[in-house]
Design a protein around this motif. Sequence first.
Motif, mmCIF file in Angstrom:
data_model
loop_
_atom_site.group_PDB
_atom_site.id
_atom_site.type_symbol
_atom_site.label_atom_id
_atom_site.label_comp_id
_atom_site.label_asym_id
_atom_site.label_seq_id
_atom_site.Cartn_x
_atom_site.Cartn_y
_atom_site.Cartn_z
ATOM 1 N N GLN A 10 0.839 -1.187 0.000
ATOM 2 C CA GLN A 10 0.000 0.000 0.000
ATOM 3 C C GLN A 10 0.879 1.243 0.000
ATOM 4 O OE1 GLN A 10 -3.389 -0.191 -0.400
ATOM 5 N NE2 GLN A 10 -2.761 -2.315 -0.709
ATOM 6 N N ARG A 12 0.709 5.852 -0.466
ATOM 7 C CA ARG A 12 -0.062 7.093 -0.475
ATOM 8 C C ARG A 12 0.716 8.112 -1.284
ATOM 9 N NH1 ARG A 12 -3.131 4.035 1.287
ATOM 10 N NH2 ARG A 12 -4.373 4.075 3.167
ATOM 11 N N VAL A 14 1.215 11.958 -2.045
ATOM 12 C CA VAL A 14 0.963 13.224 -1.365
ATOM 13 C C VAL A 14 0.792 14.311 -2.428
ATOM 14 C CG1 VAL A 14 1.808 14.887 0.328
ATOM 15 C CG2 VAL A 14 2.353 12.453 0.597
ATOM 16 N N LEU A 20 -4.145 13.230 0.268
ATOM 17 C CA LEU A 20 -3.434 11.982 0.033
ATOM 18 C C LEU A 20 -4.299 11.108 -0.863
ATOM 19 C CD1 LEU A 20 -2.247 11.069 3.639
ATOM 20 C CD2 LEU A 20 -0.913 12.126 1.837
ATOM 21 N N VAL A 21 -3.671 10.438 -1.818
ATOM 22 C CA VAL A 21 -4.377 9.523 -2.707
ATOM 23 C C VAL A 21 -3.815 8.126 -2.480
ATOM 24 C CG1 VAL A 21 -4.784 8.903 -5.117
ATOM 25 C CG2 VAL A 21 -4.802 11.313 -4.436
ATOM 26 N N ALA A 22 -4.683 7.185 -2.164
ATOM 27 C CA ALA A 22 -4.255 5.804 -1.956
ATOM 28 C C ALA A 22 -3.833 5.198 -3.288
ATOM 29 C CB ALA A 22 -5.384 4.989 -1.342
ATOM 30 N N CYS A 23 -2.774 4.389 -3.243
ATOM 31 C CA CYS A 23 -2.325 3.670 -4.432
ATOM 32 C C CYS A 23 -1.797 2.308 -4.002
ATOM 33 C CB CYS A 23 -1.250 4.459 -5.194
ATOM 34 S SG CYS A 23 0.327 4.596 -4.331
ATOM 35 N N VAL A 37 -2.939 3.478 -9.612
ATOM 36 C CA VAL A 37 -3.678 4.615 -9.062
ATOM 37 C C VAL A 37 -4.777 4.960 -10.064
ATOM 38 C CG1 VAL A 37 -1.982 6.233 -9.999
ATOM 39 C CG2 VAL A 37 -3.464 6.979 -8.183
ATOM 40 N N THR A 58 8.870 7.676 3.224
ATOM 41 C CA THR A 58 8.462 8.648 2.220
ATOM 42 C C THR A 58 9.641 8.936 1.307
ATOM 43 O OG1 THR A 58 6.893 9.649 3.770
ATOM 44 C CG2 THR A 58 7.510 10.957 1.844
#
Length: 83
Positions: A10, A12, A14, A20-23, A37, A58
């Motif tokens: 998983q 995210r 930024v 935040l967009v989940a990917c 995504v 990150t």
Amino acid sequence: MGRRHRVIQQGRIVLGPDRLVACEIADLSAAGARLRVPARFTLPETFPLVIAAHELRTVEVRLRWRRGDFAGVTFEGAGAYIG
């Protein structure tokens, strides 16, 4: 570019301080990754990517290509990913 490993992790993306967009990270190497995504999200040229593996990490990435729900990114500078 290094050997690519199939993974399902998983992540995210930024896109701003409160966005935040989940990917899903589908492939990963020391130099880059293939992300799943939804195509409805427009990705900037560079962005932070949060990778949830054994620990949260990150890294700054650069968008290299985009096809439908998949995007290829490379890790920038000192942010290169080391599994």
